[in-house]
Design a protein around this motif. Structure first.
Motif, PDB file in Angstrom:
ATOM      1  N   ALA A 185      10.314   0.536   1.653  1.00  0.00           N
ATOM      2  CA  ALA A 185       9.516  -0.157   1.631  1.00  0.00           C
ATOM      3  C   ALA A 185       9.730  -1.523   1.051  1.00  0.00           C
ATOM      4  CB  ALA A 185       8.211   0.160   1.056  1.00  0.00           C
ATOM      5  N   LYS A 186      10.419  -1.265  -0.233  1.00  0.00           N
ATOM      6  CA  LYS A 186      10.792  -2.388  -0.978  1.00  0.00           C
ATOM      7  C   LYS A 186      11.894  -3.384  -0.163  1.00  0.00           C
ATOM      8  CE  LYS A 186      10.382  -0.466  -5.704  1.00  0.00           C
ATOM      9  NZ  LYS A 186      11.088   0.316  -6.530  1.00  0.00           N
ATOM     10  N   ARG A 187      12.702  -2.489   0.375  1.00  0.00           N
ATOM     11  CA  ARG A 187      13.711  -3.477   1.065  1.00  0.00           C
ATOM     12  C   ARG A 187      12.956  -4.271   2.101  1.00  0.00           C
ATOM     13  NH1 ARG A 187      18.605  -4.849   2.256  1.00  0.00           N
ATOM     14  NH2 ARG A 187      19.382  -4.874   4.281  1.00  0.00           N
ATOM     15  N   MET A 188      11.986  -3.482   2.859  1.00  0.00           N
ATOM     16  CA  MET A 188      11.359  -4.448   3.834  1.00  0.00           C
ATOM     17  C   MET A 188      10.677  -5.599   3.247  1.00  0.00           C
ATOM     18  SD  MET A 188       9.999  -3.744   7.081  1.00  0.00           S
ATOM     19  CE  MET A 188       8.841  -4.672   7.850  1.00  0.00           C
ATOM     20  N   GLY A 189      10.061  -5.259   2.043  1.00  0.00           N
ATOM     21  CA  GLY A 189       9.432  -6.703   1.336  1.00  0.00           C
ATOM     22  C   GLY A 189      10.393  -7.746   1.149  1.00  0.00           C
ATOM     23  N   THR A 190      11.684  -7.258   0.596  1.00  0.00           N
ATOM     24  CA  THR A 190      12.701  -8.232   0.400  1.00  0.00           C
ATOM     25  C   THR A 190      13.205  -9.158   1.859  1.00  0.00           C
ATOM     26  OG1 THR A 190      13.750  -6.773  -1.019  1.00  0.00           O
ATOM     27  CG2 THR A 190      14.848  -8.690  -0.785  1.00  0.00           C
TER      28      THR A 190
ATOM     29  N   HIS B  26       0.794  -1.112   0.092  1.00  0.00           N
ATOM     30  CA  HIS B  26       0.014  -0.058  -0.007  1.00  0.00           C
ATOM     31  C   HIS B  26       0.924   0.997   0.089  1.00  0.00           C
ATOM     32  CE1 HIS B  26      -3.172  -2.621   1.986  1.00  0.00           C
ATOM     33  NE2 HIS B  26      -3.155  -2.971   0.604  1.00  0.00           N
ATOM     34  N   ILE B  27       2.156   1.083   0.694  1.00  0.00           N
ATOM     35  CA  ILE B  27       2.834   2.202   0.869  1.00  0.00           C
ATOM     36  C   ILE B  27       3.207   2.773  -0.407  1.00  0.00           C
ATOM     37  CG2 ILE B  27       5.014   3.214   1.633  1.00  0.00           C
ATOM     38  CD1 ILE B  27       4.579   1.575   4.400  1.00  0.00           C
ATOM     39  N   ASN B  28       3.826   1.549  -1.085  1.00  0.00           N
ATOM     40  CA  ASN B  28       4.320   1.686  -2.314  1.00  0.00           C
ATOM     41  C   ASN B  28       3.548   2.285  -3.393  1.00  0.00           C
ATOM     42  OD1 ASN B  28       6.752   1.505  -3.827  1.00  0.00           O
ATOM     43  ND2 ASN B  28       7.014  -0.625  -2.903  1.00  0.00           N
ATOM     44  N   GLY B  29       2.166   1.561  -3.389  1.00  0.00           N
ATOM     45  CA  GLY B  29       0.970   2.073  -4.540  1.00  0.00           C
ATOM     46  C   GLY B  29       0.771   3.430  -4.268  1.00  0.00           C
ATOM     47  N   PHE B  30       0.606   3.724  -2.854  1.00  0.00           N
ATOM     48  CA  PHE B  30      -0.103   5.331  -2.801  1.00  0.00           C
ATOM     49  C   PHE B  30       0.982   5.960  -3.139  1.00  0.00           C
ATOM     50  CE2 PHE B  30      -3.514   2.775  -0.857  1.00  0.00           C
ATOM     51  CZ  PHE B  30      -4.531   3.096  -1.791  1.00  0.00           C
ATOM     52  N   LEU B  31       1.984   5.606  -2.762  1.00  0.00           N
ATOM     53  CA  LEU B  31       3.260   6.615  -2.999  1.00  0.00           C
ATOM     54  C   LEU B  31       3.315   6.903  -4.647  1.00  0.00           C
ATOM     55  CD1 LEU B  31       6.650   5.659  -1.247  1.00  0.00           C
ATOM     56  CD2 LEU B  31       5.570   8.087  -1.558  1.00  0.00           C
TER      57      LEU B  31
ATOM     58  N   TYR C  32      12.680  12.404  -0.654  1.00  0.00           N
ATOM     59  CA  TYR C  32      12.193  11.770   0.368  1.00  0.00           C
ATOM     60  C   TYR C  32      11.142  10.707  -0.060  1.00  0.00           C
ATOM     61  CZ  TYR C  32      13.717  15.812   3.294  1.00  0.00           C
ATOM     62  OH  TYR C  32      14.528  16.756   3.667  1.00  0.00           O
ATOM     63  N   MET C  33      10.419  10.748  -1.133  1.00  0.00           N
ATOM     64  CA  MET C  33       9.322   9.769  -1.512  1.00  0.00           C
ATOM     65  C   MET C  33      10.406   8.572  -1.963  1.00  0.00           C
ATOM     66  SD  MET C  33       6.684  11.971  -3.315  1.00  0.00           S
ATOM     67  CE  MET C  33       5.561  10.748  -3.719  1.00  0.00           C
ATOM     68  N   ASP C  34      11.411   8.681  -2.840  1.00  0.00           N
ATOM     69  CA  ASP C  34      12.308   7.747  -3.364  1.00  0.00           C
ATOM     70  C   ASP C  34      12.847   6.870  -2.034  1.00  0.00           C
ATOM     71  OD1 ASP C  34      11.698   8.334  -5.963  1.00  0.00           O
ATOM     72  OD2 ASP C  34      13.897   9.244  -6.241  1.00  0.00           O
ATOM     73  N   THR C  35      13.180   7.681  -1.035  1.00  0.00           N
ATOM     74  CA  THR C  35      13.736   6.941   0.070  1.00  0.00           C
ATOM     75  C   THR C  35      12.426   6.086   0.751  1.00  0.00           C
ATOM     76  OG1 THR C  35      15.332   8.919   0.581  1.00  0.00           O
ATOM     77  CG2 THR C  35      14.803   6.999   2.318  1.00  0.00           C
ATOM     78  N   ILE C  36      11.319   6.570   0.765  1.00  0.00           N
ATOM     79  CA  ILE C  36      10.226   5.802   1.536  1.00  0.00           C
ATOM     80  C   ILE C  36      10.033   4.473   0.563  1.00  0.00           C
ATOM     81  CG2 ILE C  36       7.651   5.953   1.965  1.00  0.00           C
ATOM     82  CD1 ILE C  36       8.065   8.958   2.325  1.00  0.00           C
TER      83      ILE C  36
END
Lengths: 150, 1116
Positions: free
Chosen positions: B940-945, B909-914, B932-936
């Motif tokens: 999120a991606k790293r968290m997924g991995t 969701h974080i990714n999608g809405f970003l 900032y947005m790229d970092t978020i």
């Protein structure tokens, strides 16, 4: 609720609903979608019961089904549909966050038509949902008794 | 036939000269000329043609060629008009059917005319055919006559005539010279068979009595009666005579005389001149032949009369030509030749060929040659093959001369003088016989041994002119013994098992065997069934030698060159009967002699046996004579006492006893005592010494240790009183063994008494016997007095069955080895003990009971029970713990499952809405905001991995392994290929050794190797010359150790233990990407295979990762 929609999206998470609709919207498929918030609602819709008792007859051309839902979960819905002579030809695509192999095995055992893991990356997610929408709603020839294209 | 007659060609021909000429030729031609169209229908025919076939021209023109040819001819030789070719002439013989049905033989000369029509020139060849037939018939008759009698010839002649004239009856009469007397010579075959059964053959009767056919005699020419029934002067036919319809009768003349009359009749059409010609021609011929035959037959008759005269003469008469071939012989000669040589002689065959005895033959040849040379001679001769049938003849030979005076043969007249000769011979033989018998008697008297047989036989052979013979007697067991076979004859005989003794079962049906059995003389000249190697036998004469009613011997002779005569037989029988009493006496004497010898031998043998027994006996044998002196002393005594035989023989018994007595007992008092006892025993035959075996101490000489013997003394009654025999044997060893036994028994008992474990003895019924040691008393509580001889008291009721089973096992020879039982003590408390029991056997090996050792295991049992309880508790605890672990595991699994679903969704969701936000704010974001947005998004991606890795690590622990053979070498190759995209553009020096095949889960091992090899690639990325080595350490024990070595950035060994931890990283994320889950997975996989992982490295010096896999892993 009175108009007939060709895609049934069964998804309890409104964020996912929103993202999915956003993805399908790009291909003008958003209007074709009806959303059920859980398994019970999905079954009611398909069998025209409860709040859906008055909806016009006809099955969706595809059902996009989440697995983890309150009340009736995706597997239960799938099991019920695939064991019903009337419903078992309606294509069902599982759309889930889980890669758990036991979910995958169970779904295919029940006769699911496709199994898609929602990618974390939004771009990929949009791409996946679009592909599904285009394939099932536009390319695939649905079984008899399905909603016709207007 | 209803066709319209064709237009006449003749009429349409223009009138000119050539036409006229043609017409004349056509009409006048001697041959029939026929013209037919292509279909064979006649279109023109000349006069001759019409005449031949009896049709008018009109009738002819309605016919076709096929109508003229008989159907059977067409079938045999079809008419093929298509075969005719223009200008080609075809010549053919055929038969044409005339209008009247008569078949006309013709020669047709046909050709095709240019218009397609057929021209046929037809010539009547009836006459030609008839002459041909007659010629052929004559030839046949001539041939026939050479091998048949006159009668047969006449019949054949009539048959031929019948056939040629088409008649069905025929007769042949002879007419005597008076021209008045007829004799019926023959009917034709057909007449006799089908028509005429009248008698009359060979009858003579007057011409006047004959039928109308005899007209030919009166008229002296052939006559034809074509209408027989209407003849006014015909006579009635005799009964059985064939009916006559028409006939032709022809006389056969010789000079002026009619010799015979031949007639045939009943032709279907009228007879004519040609029939007369056939009859005349064949009749003439047959008469000529018949005449010759008659002359021959008359001569034959004359000859046979002469023969019968010669044959009836007593003398033997025959004649031969220059080649010794019989030209004649009388019956007497033929009979003698048959009797002598078994032949049926015939003229034309050589006399000499019949004579199978060469001597006879040569003698005959000599005599005949002399006669052929012109000599008249008279000789005496023996003739004949079979000796007893030989005849003696006086023979006169006369040369036979031709008119010119040449000797062309010999006439022989012989007179049988045999009887006369025999009378002379008999006289001579009786003289000879006397001489022979004297000779034989002399041999019997003067030759004492078996040579006698051969010598007698030699005399007989000489007399009988025999090549060999045999002379033998019937010996013991009725065997035929032939001592005479021992001379030359023995050497000549090549029979493999030759013998001079023939048991009756070997006699078979031999002649001599029959002679012995049937007491008759036998003679044979073969054939003989003789064994291979036996001397060949031509003839054999054998006579039994009979004494009283028994055959006691046989004498046989063989191979007289001429065979044996009746006289020979008489002579042999005479010899046999003469020999009989002498041979009998001789055999009796031999037998008595033999019996005497046998008796002596038997006695000698029995003495020897007895001596041997005594000498070989292990018992000492001593014989004491009536005076008390030792007369026998065997080897056993010598061994036992050390006293030699020659020392003691003749010694008084008591002196000998003194020699072996204990030194302290060698007293004169003692000797006297023994002497008195012995002498009393010898006188009375009664003694206390005889009572039983006495045990005696003795000292073997000289001066040895004391020994013991058993002695039995008994009396032997003799004429003079009593002798004593003493039998002794040494019992020293036995006594020692007994003592030894006693000692070991004591020892055993002591052991049993002192043993700390219970030892008991039981009989087969379970009663205590022999043993119940103090330990048993103590352990079970019963004293030995209480239990001995009583049933084992400690078996509770519930164990009786078990106890019985043990007894059965013992009874069948089995042992009990550490069998645990529960029993009772005397005080009723239970006791556990282990039984060790073995069957107890008596001296004969019979099982009488058992000895059992009982080991008290009550204490051990209690301890075992305790351990069992503890174990049970432990198992329960383990089960509880396992259940807890399973619960935890299940929770963990549920957790992982929910993480998989729920933890990923917010990230998405974080990714999608970003993403959506970014879209809606396109261009409106400042650089910083964008960062900032790229970092978020990255986070999120790293968290997924991280979540995915964590889940996969968790799955690794739950994954169900499957065992298989995994080829590590193949696997590594496969992985390197798969990683190829990552290595593109890099220089990597791969060094891969041979890797073993191990047992494990292929998919998991693959994942582990992928991780390790990817790591090696990753951490050598900065190295310009990357080197990766994959190999295997030398096998240590059951472990396989594989290593992956690289020359990458390496690591500090201080952190080596962190390497395999989850999410542990030794490098910063900006140096080398990764979540730190890879090596954790490797360790988990290897651990699950029961192996180990470790690593060695140095910063910037590369790293080596090791994994070990046990040979056969136990999943952990």
């Amino acid at each position: 609720m009175e108009t007939l929609k060709r895609i049934l999206l069964v998804e309890d998470d409104p964020k996912d609903v929103e993202l999915t609709l956003a993805a399908l919207g790009e291909y003008n498929l958003a209007n074709e979608i009806v959303v059920a918030r859980d398994g019970v609602e999905a079954i009611d819709y398909l069998y025209r019961r409860g709040t859906f008792a008055q909806r016009p007859a006809g099955n969706p051309v595809v059902i996009l089904l989440d697995l983890k839902m309150p009340k009736l979960d995706g597997l239960q819905v799938l099991r019920q549909l695939k064991s019903d002579e009337q419903m078992r030809f309606v294509p069902v695509v599982i759309l889930t966050s889980s890669h758990e192999s036991r979910d995958l095995e169970e779904c295919y055992k029940l006769g699911v038509n496709a199994y898609v893991v929602k990618p974390v990356c939004f771009t990929e997610f949009i791409e996946a949902v679009k592909q599904i929408g285009i394939f099932w709603a536009l390319i695939n020839e649905p079984p008899p008794g399905s909603v016709k294209i207007r | 036939m209803n066709r319209e007659p064709r237009k006449q060609i003749v009429a349409s021909v223009p009138h000119n000269t050539s036409t006229e000429l043609y017409q004349v030729l056509f009409e006048q031609a001697a041959d029939g000329i026929f013209i037919a169209d292509a279909q064979g229908c006649f279109t023109e025919v000349n006069r001759r043609g019409c005449e031949m076939l009896g049709y008018t021209r009109e009738e002819m023109l309605a016919l076709s060629i096929e109508d003229l040819i008989p159907a059977e001819d067409l079938a045999r030789d079809p008419l093929r008009l298509g075969d005719f070719r223009t200008g080609k002439t075809v010549l053919k013989e055929r038969r044409l059917r005339t209008k009247y049905g008569h078949l006309l033989p013709v020669e047709i000369n046909a050709r095709m005319l240019s218009g397609g029509s057929l021209l046929g020139m037809v010539r009547d060849i009836t006459e030609h055919k008839r002459v041909q037939s007659i010629m052929q018939a004559r030839l046949r008759l001539l041939e026939f006559a050479s091998s048949h009698s006159m009668d047969e010839l006449l019949t054949a002649t009539l048959d031929e005539i019948e056939a040629l004239t088409g008649s069905t009856i025929g007769f042949y009469h002879f007419l005597e010279a008076d021209q008045k007397t007829l004799s019926l010579q023959n009917w034709s075959t057909n007449t006799l068979k089908n028509m005429c059964t009248a008698e009359g053959k060979g009858c003579h009767y007057d011409v006047a009595q004959a039928g109308v056919w005899v007209d030919c005699v009166y008229e002296r020419r052939p006559v034809i009666h074509n209408d027989y029934a209407s003849l006014p002067h015909r006579k009635g036919l005799p009964e059985g005579h064939a009916p006559v319809v028409r006939e032709v009768v022809v006389p056969i003349f010789r000079g002026n005389l009619i010799k015979a009359i031949i007639g045939v009749g009943n032709k279907s059409t009228h007879y004519n001149e040609s029939d007369i010609e056939i009859v005349s021609q064949l009749g003439d011929l047959s008469w000529d032949i018949a005449e010759r035959k008659r002359a021959e037959e008359a001569l034959k008759e004359q000859y046979s009369t002469l023969r019968s005269i010669i044959d009836s003469a007593n003398a033997l008469v025959f004649s031969v030509d220059r080649h010794y071939r019989y030209t004649s012989f009388n019956k007497g000669h033929a009979a003698v030749m048959k009797a002598l040589y078994g032949v049926e002689i015939e003229t034309g065959h050589s006399l000499l060929d019949y004579m199978t005895v060469s001597e006879d033959r040569e003698a005959a040849r000599r005599n005949l040659d002399r006669a052929l040379a012109g000599e008249q001679l008279m000789e005496e001769a023996y003739s004949g093959e079979e000796l007893r049938l030989r005849r003696y003849f006086q023979v006169s030979h006369s040369p036979v001369k031709s008119e010119e005076g040449q000797v062309i043969g010999v006439a022989v007249l012989a007179q049988d003088m045999t009887e006369h000769k025999q009378a002379e011979e008999a006289l001579r033989q009786s003289e000879q016989r006397k001489t022979i018998l004297n000779q034989i008697a002399n041999i019997f008297l003067t030759v004492p041994d078996d040579e006698m047989y051969a010598e007698v036989l030699a005399v007989v052979l000489q007399v009988m002119k025999s090549e060999f013979g045999l002379f033998g007697f019937i010996g013991a067991n009725n065997d035929l013994v032939i001592p005479s076979l021992t001379r030359e004859i023995w050497n000549e005989c090549q029979v493999s098992d030759k013998s001079i003794v023939f048991p009756p079962d070997t006699w078979g049906d031999s002649l001599w065997g029959r002679a012995i059995r049937e007491k008759k003389t036998f003679y044979s000249d073969g054939p003989f069934h003789i064994p291979e190697g036996h001397i060949h036998i031509d003839n054999f004469l054998t006579a039994p030698i009979v004494f009283g009613n028994e055959t006691i011997g046989i004498i046989s002779v063989a191979n007289n060159e001429r065979g044996y005569t009746e006289e020979n037989k008489d002579l042999l029988e005479g010899i046999a009967s003469y020999i009989s009493p002498i041979l009998n006496a001789r055999l009796q004497r031999d037998q008595q002699e033999q019996e005497r010898k046998r008796a002596e031998e038997a006695l000698r043998e029995s003495e020897e046996k007895f001596r041997t027994i005594i000498e070989q006996s292990t018992e000492g044998v001593v014989l004491i004579d009536e005076e008390g002196n030792i007369v026998e002393w065997n080897q056993a005594n010598e061994r036992m006492t050390g006293l030699r035989r020659d020392e003691v023989i003749g010694m008084p018994f008591w002196n000998m006893v003194m020699k072996t007595a204990a030194p302290e007992r060698q007293t004169s008092q003692r000797r006297e005592f023994i002497r008195a006892a012995v002498l009393e025993a010898l006188q009375t035959g009664q003694s206390y010494l005889f009572a039983a075996p006495i045990e005696i101490e003795f000292y073997p000489q000289p001066g040895k240790e004391k020994r013991y013997m058993h002695q039995i003394i008994f009396p032997i009654k003799t004429e003079k009183g009593y002798r004593l025999a003493s039998l002794t044997h040494d019992i020293t060893e036995r006594k020692q063994v007994e003592r030894e036994l006693q000692r070991s028994n004591n020892l055993l008992r002591a052991i049993i008494e002192a043993a700390p474990t219970a030892i008991i003895g039981l009989d087969l019924d379970g009663n205590v016997q022999a043993v119940w040691n103090p330990a048993a008393e103590k352990m079970l509580g019963w004293s030995v007095q209480e239990v001995m001889g009583h049933p084992l008291p400690n078996v509770p009721v519930e164990s009786q069955e078990e106890f019985r089973r043990f007894r059965e096992m013992i009874r069948s020879g089995k042992t009990l080895d550490d069998v645990e039982v529960r029993r009772q003590r005397h005080d009723g408390t239970p006791i556990d003990y282990s039984i060790y029991a073995s069957p107890l056997r008596d001296a004969e090996g019979q099982i009488t009971g058992n000895i059992a050792v009982l080991v008290d295991i009550t204490e051990r049992k209690r301890a075992e029970e305790e351990i069992r309880k503890l174990n049970q508790e432990l198992e329960q605890r383990v089960a509880d713990r396992t259940a807890q672990l399973e619960a935890v595991n299940n929770e963990l699994e549920a957790f992982a499952y929910s993480v998989s679903h729920d933890l990923r969704a917010p990230l998405r969701h974080i990714n999608g809405f970003l993403e959506l936000l970014q879209k809606s704010l396109t261009g409106a974001l400042g650089e910083r905001s964008q960062h900032y947005m790229d970092t978020i998004s990255d986070s999120a991606k790293r968290m997924g991995t991280l979540i995915d890795d964590l889940l996969s690590f968790s799955r690794m622990g739950r994954y169900e392994m499957s065992k298989m053979q995994v080829d590590l070498g193949g696997l590594v190759q496969e992985i390197i290929q798969e990683l190829e995209p990552e290595t593109r553009g890099r220089t990597i020096d791969w060094r891969i050794a041979d890797l073993p095949t191990v047992t494990g889960d292929r998919a998991m091992l693959r994942l582990a190797l992928v991780n390790l090899i990817s790591n090696a690639l990753k951490f050598t990325r900065l190295h310009p010359q990357a080197g990766i080595e994959i190999g295997c350490l030398p096998r240590r024990g059951t472990e396989t150790v594989v290593f992956i070595r690289d020359n990458g950035v390496g690591f500090d060994m201080a952190y080596a233990d962190k390497l395999f931890g989850v999410f542990q990283r030794l490098h910063r994320a900006d140096e080398f990407e990764g979540t730190g889950i890879g090596l954790a997975n490797v360790r988990r996989i290897i651990h699950r295979h029961g192996g180990r992982t470790w690593a060695e490295g140095q910063v910037n010096q590369g790293a080596t990762f090791y994994i070990s896999l046990p040979q056969a892993f136990q999943e952990t």
